[in-house]
Design a protein around this motif. Structure first.
Motif, short mmCIF file in Angstrom:
data_model
loop_
_atom_site.label_atom_id
_atom_site.label_comp_id
_atom_site.label_asym_id
_atom_site.label_seq_id
_atom_site.Cartn_x
_atom_site.Cartn_y
_atom_site.Cartn_z
N LEU A 57 -9.51 9.07 1.10
CA LEU A 57 -9.42 7.74 0.52
C LEU A 57 -9.77 7.72 -0.96
O LEU A 57 -9.73 6.66 -1.59
CB LEU A 57 -10.35 6.78 1.28
CG LEU A 57 -10.03 6.57 2.76
CD1 LEU A 57 -11.07 5.64 3.40
CD2 LEU A 57 -8.63 6.01 2.94
N ASP A 66 -3.38 11.46 2.02
CA ASP A 66 -4.08 10.88 0.87
C ASP A 66 -3.66 9.43 0.69
O ASP A 66 -2.46 9.13 0.56
CB ASP A 66 -3.74 11.64 -0.42
CG ASP A 66 -4.31 13.05 -0.43
OD1 ASP A 66 -5.50 13.19 -0.73
OD2 ASP A 66 -3.56 14.00 -0.14
N TYR A 67 -4.63 8.53 0.70
CA TYR A 67 -4.35 7.16 0.29
C TYR A 67 -4.17 7.19 -1.22
O TYR A 67 -5.01 7.70 -1.95
CB TYR A 67 -5.50 6.23 0.67
CG TYR A 67 -5.56 4.95 -0.14
CD1 TYR A 67 -4.52 4.03 -0.07
CD2 TYR A 67 -6.64 4.69 -0.98
CE1 TYR A 67 -4.56 2.88 -0.83
CE2 TYR A 67 -6.68 3.54 -1.75
CZ TYR A 67 -5.64 2.63 -1.67
OH TYR A 67 -5.67 1.49 -2.43
N THR A 74 0.68 5.45 0.81
CA THR A 74 -0.08 6.55 1.39
C THR A 74 0.80 7.79 1.44
O THR A 74 1.97 7.72 1.84
CB THR A 74 -0.56 6.21 2.81
OG1 THR A 74 -1.33 5.01 2.77
CG2 THR A 74 -1.41 7.34 3.40
N ILE A 132 -7.78 11.70 6.37
CA ILE A 132 -7.19 11.03 5.23
C ILE A 132 -8.23 10.95 4.12
O ILE A 132 -9.40 10.63 4.36
CB ILE A 132 -6.65 9.62 5.57
CG1 ILE A 132 -5.93 9.03 4.34
CG2 ILE A 132 -7.74 8.70 6.09
CD1 ILE A 132 -5.07 7.82 4.68
N GLY A 159 -1.26 2.50 6.68
CA GLY A 159 -1.01 3.85 6.17
C GLY A 159 -1.79 4.90 6.95
O GLY A 159 -1.27 5.98 7.25
N MET A 160 -3.05 4.58 7.29
CA MET A 160 -3.85 5.51 8.09
C MET A 160 -3.21 5.75 9.45
O MET A 160 -3.14 6.89 9.93
CB MET A 160 -5.25 4.93 8.30
CG MET A 160 -6.09 4.81 7.07
SD MET A 160 -7.68 4.07 7.52
CE MET A 160 -8.44 3.93 5.91
N LYS A 183 -14.39 1.63 0.62
CA LYS A 183 -13.89 2.79 1.35
C LYS A 183 -14.85 3.23 2.44
O LYS A 183 -14.44 3.64 3.53
CB LYS A 183 -13.60 3.93 0.37
CG LYS A 183 -12.48 3.59 -0.61
CD LYS A 183 -12.31 4.61 -1.71
CE LYS A 183 -11.18 4.18 -2.66
NZ LYS A 183 -10.98 5.13 -3.77
N SER A 193 0.85 -1.19 0.00
CA SER A 193 0.00 0.00 0.00
C SER A 193 0.88 1.24 0.00
O SER A 193 1.99 1.23 0.54
CB SER A 193 -0.92 0.04 1.22
OG SER A 193 -0.18 0.29 2.40
N ILE A 242 -3.82 -0.78 4.10
CA ILE A 242 -4.33 0.59 4.04
C ILE A 242 -4.48 1.16 5.46
O ILE A 242 -4.18 2.33 5.71
CB ILE A 242 -5.65 0.66 3.26
CG1 ILE A 242 -5.39 0.35 1.78
CG2 ILE A 242 -6.31 2.03 3.39
CD1 ILE A 242 -6.65 0.16 0.96
N TRP A 243 -4.91 0.32 6.39
CA TRP A 243 -5.00 0.75 7.79
C TRP A 243 -3.62 1.14 8.32
O TRP A 243 -3.49 2.13 9.04
CB TRP A 243 -5.61 -0.34 8.66
CG TRP A 243 -5.41 -0.10 10.12
CD1 TRP A 243 -4.60 -0.79 10.98
CD2 TRP A 243 -6.01 0.93 10.91
NE1 TRP A 243 -4.65 -0.26 12.24
CE2 TRP A 243 -5.51 0.79 12.23
CE3 TRP A 243 -6.92 1.94 10.63
CZ2 TRP A 243 -5.90 1.65 13.26
CZ3 TRP A 243 -7.30 2.80 11.66
CH2 TRP A 243 -6.80 2.65 12.96
#
Length: 333
Positions: free
Chosen positions: A272, A237-238, A229, A270, A258-259, A286, A227, A255-256
């Protein structure tokens, strides 16, 4: 009293001046010189430049693509969530921008605005149009509260993934894996051509300081999912996820990651991104993170009405209709 703003352009050949112009401005990755250089250097159809307007009391910037039109040009915002951003007293910005656009010989401009950083001091009401909405997730609550806001099915699967998967963070290995995985992944998705980048652009994006990468390995120890980010405050921004055909289940967990990193680095939100089309699986994926579907705006501006009308007439399109593709004379046929 109108505040007079000084205006100028900064090119990608002067990244130090570009970065200096961004100092003090909350911005996204799409505003940064290194990201723009990765995607826009060497184009033969346009050049990417940064418009800067400033006075003693305020400053605003906007990256644009200048696209040649025989002896004239028009402009558009380049790939990513950029648009006008600014701080301080921006009185006079709109007038300064229009005067600059006319002096530069622009015929028209399509300016997509960032969903959470957009500058309200630019554009008239009749030039504002709704664009495709995006999903924004609030990162200000605690991690447990963010997870609690996810869909019921997502919460347990994410917690299980976090316990079972060892996350890879070595940048050099992840950059190589991302460049390898991204093209076939996007081909399987049937993605539009705008999402296909050359290996050099992918490698340069993946190596940026503002970008974080996380990966997962298969049983042989090879990276099978990555992923990407972009982390800028206050809104991250993802960007992308890429995986082998059998490793798509890593998407939520990576993705989490990255968050979580974005939150740790001070991002409050963020972005998505949006859906491919309303109600599709991409948007639902999303939404299940607990993200809110948020409208975005774009500006459709004409700086030389006579030239715009003439171009529309040459291309047999309606110069009065601003609801569709803009500028109308560039609409795909």
């Amino acid at each position: 009293m109108t505040t007079e703003m000084r205006t100028r352009l900064v090119g990608l050949k002067d990244p130090a001046a570009w970065s200096a112009a961004l100092e003090g401005l909350p911005h996204s990755i799409a505003h940064e010189a290194a990201f723009r250089a990765a995607l826009d250097t060497g184009r033969d159809d346009a050049q990417c430049v940064l418009f800067v307007a400033e006075s003693e009391r305020g400053k605003a910037v906007c990256p644009v693509l200048e696209r040649p039109l025989e002896t004239r040009a028009d402009i558009a915002t380049p790939y990513g969530f950029g648009g006008f951003i600014g701080v301080g007293d921006l009185t006079g910005l709109d007038q300064a921008w229009r005067a600059f656009a006319r002096e530069r010989g622009y015929v028209a401009g399509y300016l997509a605005q960032h969903p959470s950083l957009s500058c309200s001091a630019i554009g008239a009401d009749e030039e504002r149009f709704e664009s495709s909405p995006v999903y924004l997730l609030d990162l200000r609550p605690g991690e447990d509260d963010i997870i609690a806001g996810m869909s019921k099915r997502r919460r347990p699967s994410l917690r299980r993934w976090l316990k079972e998967v060892e996350v890879a963070t070595g940048r050099a290995e992840l950059v190589d894996a991302f460049v390898k995985l991204y093209p076939p992944h996007m081909s399987r998705l049937g993605a539009a051509s705008v999402y296909f980048f050359g290996d050099d652009a992918l490698r340069r994006m993946a190596g940026l300081d503002s970008v974080v990468l996380f990966g997962a390995r298969n049983e042989a120890g090879e990276i099978e999912a990555v992923s990407m980010t972009a982390v800028t405050a206050p809104c991250a921004d993802y960007l992308f996820f890429a995986a082998t055909e059998d490793a798509r289940d890593h998407s939520v967990g990576l993705i989490w990651c990255g968050m979580r990193e974005a939150k740790a680095r001070g991002a409050e939100w963020i972005n998505l991104g949006g859906a491919v089309k309303e109600g599709d699986g991409v948007g639902e994926f999303k939404r299940r993170f607990g993200a809110t579907l948020t409208p975005t705006q774009c500006l459709k501006q004409v700086y030389d009405l006579q030239a715009y009308d003439a171009l529309c007439e040459e291309n047999a399109c309606d110069a009065q209709n601003r609801n569709g593709y803009f500028p109308a004379y560039r609409a795909p046929r």
